[in-house]
Design a protein around this motif. Structure first.
Motif, short mmCIF file in Angstrom:
data_model
loop_
_atom_site.label_atom_id
_atom_site.label_comp_id
_atom_site.label_asym_id
_atom_site.label_seq_id
_atom_site.Cartn_x
_atom_site.Cartn_y
_atom_site.Cartn_z
N UNK A 233 0.85 -1.19 0.00
CA UNK A 233 0.00 0.00 0.00
C UNK A 233 0.89 1.24 0.00
N UNK A 234 0.47 2.26 -0.74
CA UNK A 234 1.23 3.51 -0.74
C UNK A 234 0.83 4.41 0.44
N UNK A 235 -0.21 4.00 1.17
CA UNK A 235 -0.70 4.84 2.27
C UNK A 235 0.32 4.89 3.40
N UNK A 236 0.56 6.10 3.91
CA UNK A 236 1.40 6.27 5.10
C UNK A 236 0.51 6.83 6.21
N UNK A 237 -0.05 5.91 6.99
CA UNK A 237 -1.09 6.27 7.96
C UNK A 237 -0.58 7.19 9.06
N UNK A 238 0.73 7.20 9.31
CA UNK A 238 1.26 8.04 10.39
C UNK A 238 1.58 9.46 9.92
N UNK A 239 1.28 9.77 8.66
CA UNK A 239 1.53 11.13 8.14
C UNK A 239 0.20 11.88 8.01
N UNK A 240 0.07 12.95 8.76
CA UNK A 240 -1.10 13.82 8.66
C UNK A 240 -0.91 14.73 7.45
N UNK A 241 -1.95 14.85 6.61
CA UNK A 241 -1.85 15.62 5.37
C UNK A 241 -2.60 16.93 5.53
N UNK A 242 -1.87 18.03 5.37
CA UNK A 242 -2.44 19.36 5.60
C UNK A 242 -2.16 20.24 4.38
N UNK A 243 -3.21 20.86 3.84
CA UNK A 243 -3.06 21.77 2.69
C UNK A 243 -3.62 23.13 3.09
N UNK A 244 -2.82 24.17 2.91
CA UNK A 244 -3.27 25.51 3.30
C UNK A 244 -3.08 26.49 2.14
N UNK A 245 -4.17 27.14 1.77
CA UNK A 245 -4.10 28.16 0.74
C UNK A 245 -3.78 29.50 1.38
N UNK A 246 -2.81 30.20 0.78
CA UNK A 246 -2.39 31.51 1.28
C UNK A 246 -2.63 32.58 0.22
N UNK A 247 -2.75 33.84 0.67
CA UNK A 247 -3.05 34.92 -0.28
C UNK A 247 -1.86 35.24 -1.17
N UNK A 248 -0.67 35.17 -0.61
CA UNK A 248 0.51 35.61 -1.36
C UNK A 248 1.77 35.01 -0.74
N UNK A 249 2.91 35.38 -1.32
CA UNK A 249 4.22 34.90 -0.85
C UNK A 249 4.49 35.30 0.60
N UNK B 205 4.49 13.67 -5.47
CA UNK B 205 4.09 14.12 -4.15
C UNK B 205 4.10 12.96 -3.15
N UNK B 206 3.53 11.83 -3.55
CA UNK B 206 3.49 10.67 -2.66
C UNK B 206 4.90 10.20 -2.30
N UNK B 207 5.78 10.21 -3.29
CA UNK B 207 7.15 9.78 -3.03
C UNK B 207 7.86 10.75 -2.09
N UNK B 208 7.61 12.04 -2.26
CA UNK B 208 8.30 13.06 -1.45
C UNK B 208 7.79 13.08 0.00
N UNK B 209 6.48 12.96 0.20
CA UNK B 209 6.00 12.97 1.59
C UNK B 209 6.40 11.68 2.31
N UNK B 210 6.68 10.62 1.53
CA UNK B 210 7.08 9.35 2.12
C UNK B 210 8.44 9.37 2.77
#
Length: 489
Positions: free
Chosen positions: A197-213, A313-318
């Motif tokens: 399985x490619x799932x890494x259950x111990x990694x919390x996945x968080x995505x945050x949109x920001x207005x700018x740099x 992305x999956x390879x990098x977060x792994x």
């Protein structure tokens, strides 16, 4: 007495196999072909190293990662396994010649797919008793793989030249289409197929949109002040890697370094070893860093710029949380982030002008080499290899199209597919109504088997355990101690 287990302990110091390893190793020892998709950090290298030592003859390991080759050679030698070598561009001509002359004396030879094509190596390979052929990062052979490379497509020819030894294809991430493509391109016969399985259950996945740099930088500063260390920050340019490393050093007072393809081999190797030995808290890097790096205690991976597809992305977060402890994947993005990956995709392929110039030159020789294309037309190496391969392929076809139209159509198909993968990634970033983990696993034809808690920002907020007192700063190593570390002593 279990001979295989005793062999494992004697040569590698392990008392037990990890899940799936024994099945794969036994298949290779018995001469079967294998396709294995193994999670990052699950012991892929043992799946070909142990059979290589067990079987009579020389094992040839094809890998695009020069630094990984060097690391594995050093680790094997430290374990008392001396009959191992890496044949790559790091070597001086006399060192290459020495390896070629003594090829049959080695149990394991690492080589890049580019060097595998050299006539000198191919001619020696024909007379060699090849015990097995291992293809690492096998997704590079697939047109549906996220790091497709034309040099990988010639491996099957080399395999035939070596007498069709058993072949093991290994990767950490491959979609169903890529898996079938790899099996076909390597001509694997009734292979054993093992897919973790490619799932890494111990990694919390968080995505945050920001207005700018500015908002992204402020979030980065805050997270680096509170998250457990060590960590990685992925960026999309060499300049940004240097810039953010300096920013974090100044704002957070942490030991931080940049890593990118513009650095010398010596500097890259030093930074890599410092990070592995916990001398560096945070590394700011392009995607040139990470493949083959086995550091179990990375607590977070932050994407300051997002990767161009879900597989990357999956390879990098792994790379986070290989020790099984709770870790974090954080993606920061703003409206301007989508421009650069599209420009970068355009530069991955020869331009229309380069294709036209090469195609219409009446003096271009029938046996066109990448070196000729680089020297005569000023084409960069990656583009030259791409052009060389498809010129050769066009020459083998019925030629219903002109060479220019043939290559242009290939580039167009590849671009459309890569843009589709980028759009898929961006849709995943912007959706807020369904579980991110579920959508990520769907790319690999997987489904959530168990409820994961904490899961992702859509399923519920989660604050990683903050270390109230970060570990004491380790004393700086002397230059003698650092040199010993670099030389693996």
């Amino acid at each position: 007495m279990d001979k295989l287990k005793s062999f494992l302990e004697k040569h590698f110091g392990h008392t037990a196999f990890k899940e799936g390893q024994r099945e794969i190793i036994e298949a290779v020892i018995h001469g079967e072909d294998v396709f294995a998709m193994l999670a990052t950090g699950s012991g892929k290298s043992l799946c070909y190293q142990l059979p290589a030592l067990w079987k009579k003859g020389t094992a040839v390991i094809v890998s695009p990662l020069l630094s990984l080759m060097e690391n594995q050679v050093q680790e094997l030698k430290q374990n008392g396994i001396r009959q191992v070598a890496a044949y790559n561009s790091f070597l001086r001509p006399q060192e290459k010649e020495h390896i070629l002359r003594h090829l049959a004396d080695y149990k394991i030879v690492y080589i890049s797919p580019e060097s595998l094509q050299h006539p000198e190596f191919a001619s020696r390979l024909e007379k060699l008793d090849v015990s097995l052929l291992a293809v690492d990062e096998a997704h590079c052979i697939s047109q549906w793989g996220h790091e497709f490379r034309t040099d990988y497509l010639r491996i099957k020819e080399i395999r035939r030249l070596a007498g069709n030894p058993p072949c093991i294809a290994l990767t950490a991430t491959a979609s169903a289409d890529a898996k079938e493509d790899i099996i076909e391109k390597l001509e694997l016969t009734n292979p054993l197929i093992h897919c973790d399985s490619v799932d890494r259950a111990n990694i919390y996945i968080d995505v945050r949109k920001k207005k700018n740099e500015e908002e992204k930088r402020e979030t980065l500063r805050e997270e680096c002040s509170r998250l457990p260390l060590p960590g990685m920050i992925y960026v999309n340019s060499r300049l940004k890697a240097e810039e953010l490393a300096a920013f974090i050093r100044e704002e957070n007072g942490l030991k931080t370094s940049a890593y990118h393809g513009g650095m010398s081999n010596e500097d890259r190797r030093l930074v890599q070893q410092q990070f592995l030995s916990d001398e560096i808290d945070i590394i700011c890097c392009t995607n040139a860093f990470g493949m083959g790096i086995n550091k179990p205690n990375i607590r977070f991976v932050i994407h300051y710029h997002y990767s161009k597809d879900m597989e990357s992305f999956m390879q990098e977060i792994g790379r986070a949380g290989r020790d099984g402890r709770q870790s974090l994947s954080l993606v920061l993005h703003d409206a301007a982030d989508g421009m650069l990956p599209r420009r970068m995709l355009e530069h991955e392929f020869p331009s229309g002008e380069e294709i036209r110039m090469v195609s219409q030159d009446p003096d271009r020789p029938e046996s066109t080499t990448s070196r000729f294309l680089m020297e005569k037309y000023g084409v960069e190496e990656v583009h030259a290899r791409f052009l060389q391969f498809y010129i050769h392929k066009w020459q083998q076809t019925a030629r219903t199209q002109t060479l220019e139209d043939f290559i242009s159509s290939v580039v167009q198909r590849r671009m459309e597919w890569k843009l589709q993968k980028l759009n898929q990634k961006e849709y995943w970033l912007h959706q807020t109504g369904s579980c991110r983990r579920t959508a990520l696993l769907k790319v690999f034809d997987e489904h959530n088997k168990n409820t994961v808690t904490p899961c992702c920002d859509v399923c519920g907020e989660y604050t990683m355990h903050v270390e109230h007192q970060r570990k004491m700063q380790e004393p700086e190593l002397s230059w003698e101690e650092r040199l010993k570390w670099i030389l693996h002593q």
